[in-house]
Design an enzyme around this catalytic site. Structure first.
Site, PDB file in Angstrom:
ATOM      1  N   GLN A 113       0.870  -1.177   0.000  1.00  0.00           N
ATOM      2  CA  GLN A 113       0.000   0.000   0.000  1.00  0.00           C
ATOM      3  C   GLN A 113       0.911   1.233   0.000  1.00  0.00           C
ATOM      4  OE1 GLN A 113      -3.712  -0.667   0.205  1.00  0.00           O
ATOM      5  NE2 GLN A 113      -2.679  -2.538  -0.483  1.00  0.00           N
ATOM      6  N   GLY A 164     -11.790   3.119   3.806  1.00  0.00           N
ATOM      7  CA  GLY A 164     -10.870   2.199   3.158  1.00  0.00           C
ATOM      8  C   GLY A 164      -9.995   2.857   2.100  1.00  0.00           C
ATOM      9  N   HIS A 165      -9.076   2.059   1.548  1.00  0.00           N
ATOM     10  CA  HIS A 165      -8.118   2.598   0.596  1.00  0.00           C
ATOM     11  C   HIS A 165      -8.775   3.016  -0.712  1.00  0.00           C
ATOM     12  CE1 HIS A 165      -7.055  -1.810  -0.762  1.00  0.00           C
ATOM     13  NE2 HIS A 165      -8.347  -1.565  -0.815  1.00  0.00           N
ATOM     14  N   ASN A 166      -8.256   4.116  -1.281  1.00  0.00           N
ATOM     15  CA  ASN A 166      -8.711   4.661  -2.566  1.00  0.00           C
ATOM     16  C   ASN A 166     -10.147   5.172  -2.548  1.00  0.00           C
ATOM     17  OD1 ASN A 166      -6.528   2.400  -3.336  1.00  0.00           O
ATOM     18  ND2 ASN A 166      -6.441   4.060  -4.844  1.00  0.00           N
ATOM     19  N   SER A 205     -12.240   2.034  -2.557  1.00  0.00           N
ATOM     20  CA  SER A 205     -12.587   2.534  -3.887  1.00  0.00           C
ATOM     21  C   SER A 205     -14.019   3.046  -4.006  1.00  0.00           C
ATOM     22  CB  SER A 205     -12.326   1.460  -4.964  1.00  0.00           C
ATOM     23  OG  SER A 205     -10.962   1.098  -4.948  1.00  0.00           O
TER      24      SER A 205
END
Length: 267
Positions: A201, A242-244, A262
């Site tokens: 990450q 969360g990521h993105n 995402s």
């Protein structure tokens, strides 16, 4: 400011909030409390008709409301937007206090090429990584970790025990409350033959201006690219982003929400 200096006549309060005075304007007000807890000398407020009956039994010396309250014994200030008026009065009776430290504590550890603006306060036992920029009038309370290649915009406030990992950018006037982690690794794994292999990450987190983040919030960095929180957004306690993820401007995210990687949330 002592209590006497802070007190206001009810007529002064009515002028301050541009309200209609109903009753004795000479009543002296020294504070604000909820209807069921208010005492003599305090102003209380009624914003919901469901709690109207409490106005008849309150010990408050006056009420702030947008409702008509015939038969209530205490004087009232009637306004169109009671919460807006309440913000004005809270700022008067409970003025914000500067942190109990000045300058940069001698226990603060900094990496190479850290750039510090004017009027910055950094509390004890904080660690700041390399090539990080701290803007003017930033306040970092004790016991925080700020990683490398970060940018903290002017007027930002970081409360105790906050972790800001590498490559995180905060706009101006961001507030982050205690126990939050900004830039933790996203949850990304490649599963092969029953085994889970971590996907690095290595992305960033970018937070706009005037964002407030509550206590115990976790914002994951992007796997690649950016996790983004738009300007003016307010995030309650115990939220996971969360990521993105991309969150737009002026959003309100209430406690215990989880937002999967995402996901896109518009302005």
């Amino acid at each position: 400011m002592n209590e006497r200096e802070n007190s206001l006549k009810l007529s002064e309060i009515a002028r301050m909030v541009k309200g209609e005075l109903m009753g004795d304007g000479e009543v002296l007000i020294r504070g604000i409390s909820p209807l069921e807890e208010a005492r003599e000398g305090e102003l209380s407020f009624l914003t919901d008709i469901r709690y109207r009956e409490l106005a008849f039994s309150t010990r408050a010396s006056a009420l702030l409301t947008h409702l008509s309250l015939p038969g209530v014994r205490v004087p009232q200030v009637k306004v169109a937007h009671p919460y807006k008026a309440l913000i004005t009065l809270i700022n008067h009776f409970f003025p914000s206090q500067p942190p109990p430290f000045e300058g940069i504590d001698r226990t603060v550890k900094m990496g190479k090429k850290v750039r510090i603006g004017k009027g910055v306060r950094i509390g004890c036992y904080t660690v700041i990584g390399e090539d990080t920029e701290i803007g003017n009038n930033v306040i970092i309370y004790p016991g925080c970790f700020i990683g490398s290649e970060c940018c903290l915009g002017t007027g930002t406030i970081i409360y105790p025990q906050v972790v800001i990992s590498d490559r995180v950018s905060l706009g101006e006037r961001v507030i982050i409350h205690s126990g939050s982690v900004i830039g933790s690794d996203g949850f990304g794994y490649l599963t092969e033959q029953g085994e889970h292999r971590k996907i690095p990450q290595v992305g960033r987190v970018e937070i706009g201006e005037d964002v407030e983040i509550g206590a115990g919030v976790m914002v994951d960095r992007a796997a690649l690219g950016r996790t983004v929180i738009g300007s003016g957004t307010k995030i309650d306690n115990l939220v996971h982003i969360g990521h993105n993820v991309r969150i737009g401007k002026n959003c309100l995210i209430v406690a215990q929400v989880g937002i999967s990687g995402s996901t896109v949330i518009d302005d």
